[in-house]
Design a protein around this motif. Sequence first.
Motif, PDB file in Angstrom:
ATOM      1  N   SER A 191       0.821  -1.206   0.000  1.00  0.00           N
ATOM      2  CA  SER A 191       0.000   0.000   0.000  1.00  0.00           C
ATOM      3  C   SER A 191       0.850   1.249   0.000  1.00  0.00           C
ATOM      4  N   PHE A 192       2.033   1.188  -0.620  1.00  0.00           N
ATOM      5  CA  PHE A 192       2.852   2.384  -0.703  1.00  0.00           C
ATOM      6  C   PHE A 192       3.650   2.355  -1.994  1.00  0.00           C
ATOM      7  N   LYS A 217      -2.054   0.473  13.013  1.00  0.00           N
ATOM      8  CA  LYS A 217      -0.950   1.365  13.375  1.00  0.00           C
ATOM      9  C   LYS A 217       0.279   0.570  13.827  1.00  0.00           C
ATOM     10  N   GLU A 266       2.030  -0.616  10.794  1.00  0.00           N
ATOM     11  CA  GLU A 266       2.651   0.550  10.155  1.00  0.00           C
ATOM     12  C   GLU A 266       3.927   0.955  10.883  1.00  0.00           C
ATOM     13  N   GLU A 267       3.912   0.906  12.209  1.00  0.00           N
ATOM     14  CA  GLU A 267       5.102   1.259  12.984  1.00  0.00           C
ATOM     15  C   GLU A 267       6.232   0.259  12.746  1.00  0.00           C
ATOM     16  N   THR A 287       6.926  -1.216  10.090  1.00  0.00           N
ATOM     17  CA  THR A 287       7.526  -0.969   8.773  1.00  0.00           C
ATOM     18  C   THR A 287       8.010   0.472   8.620  1.00  0.00           C
ATOM     19  N   GLY A 292       6.322   3.124   8.687  1.00  0.00           N
ATOM     20  CA  GLY A 292       5.369   3.904   7.904  1.00  0.00           C
ATOM     21  C   GLY A 292       5.293   3.498   6.443  1.00  0.00           C
ATOM     22  N   TYR A 319       4.234   0.581   5.143  1.00  0.00           N
ATOM     23  CA  TYR A 319       3.113  -0.290   4.797  1.00  0.00           C
ATOM     24  C   TYR A 319       2.105  -0.292   5.925  1.00  0.00           C
ATOM     25  N   ALA A 320       0.832  -0.254   5.566  1.00  0.00           N
ATOM     26  CA  ALA A 320      -0.245  -0.413   6.541  1.00  0.00           C
ATOM     27  C   ALA A 320      -1.357  -1.219   5.880  1.00  0.00           C
TER      28      ALA A 320
END
Length: 195
Positions: free
Chosen positions: A25-26, A71, A74-75, A77, A79, A81-82
């Motif tokens: 997702s990035f 979250k 996400e942390e 990675t 920020g 990938y989430a």
Amino acid sequence: MFGHHHPRCGTRGSRSFGPFNVEWSFDAPRGPRGGGYGGGRGRRMFDGGELRLVLLRLIADEPRHGYELIKAVEELTGGAYAPSPGTVYPTLTMLGEMGLTREQASDDTRKRFEVTPEGAMHLEENREQVEELIARLQAVGARRERADKAPIRRAMGNLRVALGHRLEKGEFSDDTLHDIAALIDEVAQKIERLR
């Protein structure tokens, strides 16, 4: 064991996870051939039941609700990938149906989930794979951190090369050298004040 068949989840090694797929997702930094991490955008972060194991591990570490799980990933990675809510919440439902988690009693309007004894056993049975998955997420974070620093390293290199070439040629007067030093000092002071 992890590889057993469940009516609503894919088998080990499959490319789908129930009715949905898990995607990157990035926008990954592009390499010399235009690809991102391991092939660029569209590469799946997780296959099969891998996300299920990651979420179960995070819930075992600490009871959490859906947003907190997003979250937490996400942390891990940095920020980069989430997982989407459309992926996480069906997975949470599946974990509950499999008896691996249960809703924690709380006055909070948001549902927090905790691991069941069966869930803890499932994690222990798949401990090696769980550790590999967490390491994969942390590796993405490490790559992201290196990529984030790359523009600064490039800019510093450009400055060093430009000054080196001009100084070797002796093209600067003493006044110009003082002006350059003042510019560099000014930039250094501004960087120190950045928050």
